[in-house]
Enzyme design. Sequence first.
Site, PDB file in Angstrom:
ATOM      1  N   PRO A 100       0.817  -1.225   0.000  1.00 56.89           N
ATOM      2  CA  PRO A 100       0.000   0.000   0.000  1.00 56.89           C
ATOM      3  C   PRO A 100       0.843   1.263   0.000  1.00 56.89           C
ATOM      4  O   PRO A 100       0.343   2.337  -0.313  1.00 56.89           O
ATOM      5  CB  PRO A 100      -0.829  -0.100   1.289  1.00 56.89           C
ATOM      6  CG  PRO A 100      -0.640  -1.461   1.815  1.00 56.89           C
ATOM      7  CD  PRO A 100       0.574  -2.047   1.193  1.00 56.89           C
ATOM      8  N   GLU A 127       0.992  -7.728   9.230  1.00 57.97           N
ATOM      9  CA  GLU A 127       1.050  -6.272   9.380  1.00 57.97           C
ATOM     10  C   GLU A 127       2.058  -5.626   8.439  1.00 57.97           C
ATOM     11  O   GLU A 127       1.934  -4.466   8.081  1.00 57.97           O
ATOM     12  CB  GLU A 127       1.401  -5.919  10.831  1.00 57.97           C
ATOM     13  CG  GLU A 127       1.404  -4.425  11.140  1.00 57.97           C
ATOM     14  CD  GLU A 127       0.011  -3.803  11.026  1.00 57.97           C
ATOM     15  OE1 GLU A 127      -0.059  -2.567  10.885  1.00 57.97           O
ATOM     16  OE2 GLU A 127      -0.990  -4.552  11.089  1.00 57.97           O
ATOM     17  N   ARG A 165      -2.560  -9.380 -20.542  1.00 56.84           N
ATOM     18  CA  ARG A 165      -3.520  -9.150 -21.619  1.00 56.84           C
ATOM     19  C   ARG A 165      -2.969  -8.231 -22.702  1.00 56.84           C
ATOM     20  O   ARG A 165      -3.527  -8.161 -23.798  1.00 56.84           O
ATOM     21  CB  ARG A 165      -4.826  -8.587 -21.064  1.00 56.84           C
ATOM     22  CG  ARG A 165      -4.696  -7.190 -20.476  1.00 56.84           C
ATOM     23  CD  ARG A 165      -5.945  -6.783 -19.694  1.00 56.84           C
ATOM     24  NE  ARG A 165      -7.162  -6.921 -20.489  1.00 56.84           N
ATOM     25  CZ  ARG A 165      -7.587  -6.013 -21.354  1.00 56.84           C
ATOM     26  NH1 ARG A 165      -6.871  -4.912 -21.547  1.00 56.84           N
ATOM     27  NH2 ARG A 165      -8.689  -6.191 -22.030  1.00 56.84           N
ATOM     28  N   ASP A 180      -8.322   0.292 -24.704  1.00 57.10           N
ATOM     29  CA  ASP A 180      -8.663   0.288 -23.282  1.00 57.10           C
ATOM     30  C   ASP A 180      -8.607   1.685 -22.681  1.00 57.10           C
ATOM     31  O   ASP A 180      -7.877   2.558 -23.149  1.00 57.10           O
ATOM     32  CB  ASP A 180      -7.685  -0.597 -22.502  1.00 57.10           C
ATOM     33  CG  ASP A 180      -7.987  -2.065 -22.670  1.00 57.10           C
ATOM     34  OD1 ASP A 180      -9.121  -2.386 -23.051  1.00 57.10           O
ATOM     35  OD2 ASP A 180      -7.079  -2.880 -22.427  1.00 57.10           O
TER      36      ASP A 180
END
Length: 258
Positions: A100, A127, A165, A180
């Site tokens: 993150p 954690e 992809r 896209d």
Amino acid sequence: MAVGLASMRFDVVTLFPEMFTPLTDNGVNARARHQGIWDLHFWNPRTYTHDVHRTVDDRPYGGGPGMVMLAEPLEAAVDEALAARQQQGMTDSPVILMSPTGERFDQALAQQWASTDGAVIVCGRYEGIDQRFIDARVTHEISIGDFVLSGGEIAALAVMDAVIRLLPGVLNDQQSAVCDSFHVGLDGLLDSPHYTRPEIYKGQSIPAVLKSGNHQLIAQWRREQSLRITAQRRPDLIEQARAKGLLDKKDEQYLLSL
């Protein structure tokens, strides 16, 4: 699997390889893997432990909730993955940590990686991960958004799918990829580094403040590290926190000192 080496290879360090069956057993990705366009190998950190319980985590220095993944099993897994890739002639192999606190993954990055041989992807759990492993082995930290998952596997699936992809031959109509979209803490700051046992790992010690027992100093250190990392990697989050009045005078003084 088709005969011959795949043009792209992913080596995933994970405690839960079974979570990747949606990628390997379904849809265009499964077909492309069967055709030899890409390949996937797993490296479980538990394989590289030496105790009867196959321990891969321990309590964090400085206190706090949760557990932190040990550096040694992760490093051993990554090193073996890199050696396997080198045997296939893949000498430029980035080691990517799904985190993150990492750089935001986007379509431009997916396009960039689609022209490479792939990567080693590390999926954390608990954690966090001992920062010394990150410093020693990780070349890129990648985030798929401003939210927290139970582990890096789902994020890795999203990144790998976005890249695979784009490979020639994966989609029936390659023009589909060109069309896209995007083609070409409580205060919203990023997390501070984590450390766990051993206290000294390959000559590197944990920050002394985390052993001090002074919870006020530990909280201050973590806050400052959070501010530093966020200012470096996601300055937009600093501005958002400032606009919401979530930065106090001490925070602003520290940011000025940077």
